[in-house]
Write an enzyme that holds these catalytic residues in place. Structure first.
Site, PDB file in Angstrom:
ATOM      1  N   HIS A  41       0.836  -1.202   0.000  1.00 21.50           N
ATOM      2  CA  HIS A  41       0.000   0.000   0.000  1.00 21.50           C
ATOM      3  C   HIS A  41       0.871   1.253   0.000  1.00 21.50           C
ATOM      4  O   HIS A  41       1.828   1.340   0.765  1.00 21.50           O
ATOM      5  CB  HIS A  41      -0.907  -0.037   1.235  1.00 21.50           C
ATOM      6  CG  HIS A  41      -2.099   0.858   1.137  1.00 21.50           C
ATOM      7  ND1 HIS A  41      -2.010   2.225   1.179  1.00 21.50           N
ATOM      8  CD2 HIS A  41      -3.408   0.581   0.983  1.00 21.50           C
ATOM      9  CE1 HIS A  41      -3.218   2.749   1.064  1.00 21.50           C
ATOM     10  NE2 HIS A  41      -4.096   1.771   0.941  1.00 21.50           N
ATOM     11  N   GLY A  55       8.313  10.498   8.360  1.00 20.97           N
ATOM     12  CA  GLY A  55       7.749  11.061   7.143  1.00 20.97           C
ATOM     13  C   GLY A  55       6.800  12.216   7.402  1.00 20.97           C
ATOM     14  O   GLY A  55       7.108  13.114   8.210  1.00 20.97           O
TER      15      GLY A  55
END
Lengths: 298, 298
Positions: B82, B172
């Protein structure tokens, strides 16, 4: 999670606002009860009250309502189109959330006993609370109405469940019951021919060999000049809404008549609508109690 | 009545039970939040958590979850099918009860600001919370994924909304949004021909000129040897369930293929199902907020 029960008492007064409000106040003023609606019909001379609450709150509200009604409503002076046998005519209890039918039956018996003692009103238990098979059907229990009830209770088959072998001289007798939620669902036909609606009503109803727990008749909507199949569904778990709709549609097609719309009157349990969605969407393995977000808030 | 908001954070860990549980515990341990479900997909290496609560409770749980995820999840070590750009990849807020989309947008901005400050994670706002039209679509925001994000944020068009022009070295960036409830609805076809499902998917989806707020693709259910149109509905108020079902049925008929069943995956708002019942029953003037009994309990 609290058990929630709905009750829909019908009182034999549909005109006098002061009496109606005084009765409805008994619900409003009972802690733990939520009044949902009340509708008075002057020609029926009757008011239908809908509320819900915990079992304890419903018990309190019911007894208070019976006391107030017997104080203010005199059946010897009452006229109206709707059949009736008491100042509070009927008092059904319906399981809504967490509560079971057994909870409602137990509640109906406690309420019946207290109404007899505290409001001096003899009580018949009917529907799921009935003490014998011949007492299940309300129409049979009520037959003879207030005027014939003093004579009727002399029959050993019709001794009230609570309050003795008698009626209250002005308040009559009260019917108390437990039952599933009732759904009033009407189907409008694209025709002005009442006979077609009547024929469909006779075909689909239980009494005509049709669907279980369905009562139906044809009526004319004069203002729209269309015929309607007027339907009462007494247990949507036995006969769901979609089956009634599809059967009426199929029968009407026999006459080249379309279903042009339907009416859901008053209140309806959400599960009855989930069943409809599940059927038409053809959902496999649906569990509304888990998958419907709001069910986690109830 | 309290406002209730649903949140569905996706974290970039779908294998390590200790990490997953430690993250889910942040929801469990926040007062005012109810954990509805969480599902881990090892091949996606991702866990989808669903919970609901008051605006304040959702804010607390979100910040705690971001802190825990950035502590435990290292994107430099992460592989999975994903696409993902952060340790908490996305964090959408959905209005459920009383709450409006504006409430959810406001909440997403408060959460974004706090996550940047308290968890040191830069944040992109997307969907209804987006600060510019090119940031509405999550796929566009996430394009480049974690590995390309340090470069991407140098572009003036892609400066994060909170936390500065940078990414967290191991965590991130996080996408935070407000959006309507998403419904995952799959339609099974009576054929083993994947091509038909694929064609139908392309026809009905918004990207193919089909229905607004519908994403669809054909997939093969290998275990049942049938083709399925797999559908995500991003706003059932724009395109309701029945329209998708009926359009797929009509398109499948072109190939002589029937709809043999459907799947409603995960959670669904009750109104989406009421809309289905209202359509198929052809109910006139239905008001679920008044007429559905349980709505009076919410």
């Amino acid at each position: 999670m609290a058990k929630i029960i709905e009750s829909i008492p019908n009182i034999s007064e549909g005109k006098d606002k002061k009496i109606i409000e005084a009765c409805v106040d008994q619900i409003r003023e009972t802690a733990g009860c939520t009044l949902l609606q009340y509708t008075s019909d002057p020609s029926h001379n009757r008011t239908v009250i809908t509320y819900m609450g915990s079992s304890e709150a419903c018990e309190e509200a019911s007894v208070k309502l019976a006391k107030k009604a017997v104080e203010l409503i005199d059946l010897t002076q009452h006229t109206g189109e709707h059949p009736r046998m008491g100042c509070v005519d009927v008092m059904p209890f319906v399981p809504i959330k967490e509560a079971t039918m057994e909870d409602c039956i137990a509640l109906s018996k406690r309420v019946g006993e207290r109404i007899a003692q505290e409001a001096d009103l003899p009580v018949f238990l009917y529907e799921k609370s009935a003490s014998a098979p011949h007492r299940v059907n309300l129409a049979k229990v009520r037959k003879g109405q207030f005027e014939g009830m003093a004579e009727k209770v002399k029959d050993p088959d019709w001794i009230p469940d609570f309050g003795g072998q008698r009626i209250h001289p002005t308040g009559g007798v009260v019917g108390v019951s437990a039952r599933p939620p009732l759904i009033a669902y009407n189907i409008n036909l694209g025709t002005d021919n009442l006979e077609i609606a009547t024929k469909i009503g006779k075909t689909i109803r239980q009494a005509g060999g049709g669907l279980d727990c369905v009562k139906a008749m044809g009526v004319m909507l004069e203002d729209r000049n269309i015929a309607q199949v007027s339907i009462n569904m007494t247990d949507f778990n036995v006969t769901p809404l979609y089956r009634v709709k599809e059967l009426v549609k199929a029968e009407a097609a026999r006459w080249g008549v379309p279903v042009i719309g339907t009416e859901l009157i008053g209140l309806c349990p959400m599960q009855a609508l989930f069943d409809v969605a599940e059927y038409y969407l053809q959902i496999e393995d649906f569990d509304a109690s888990v998958q419907v977000i709001e069910n986690h808030l109830l």
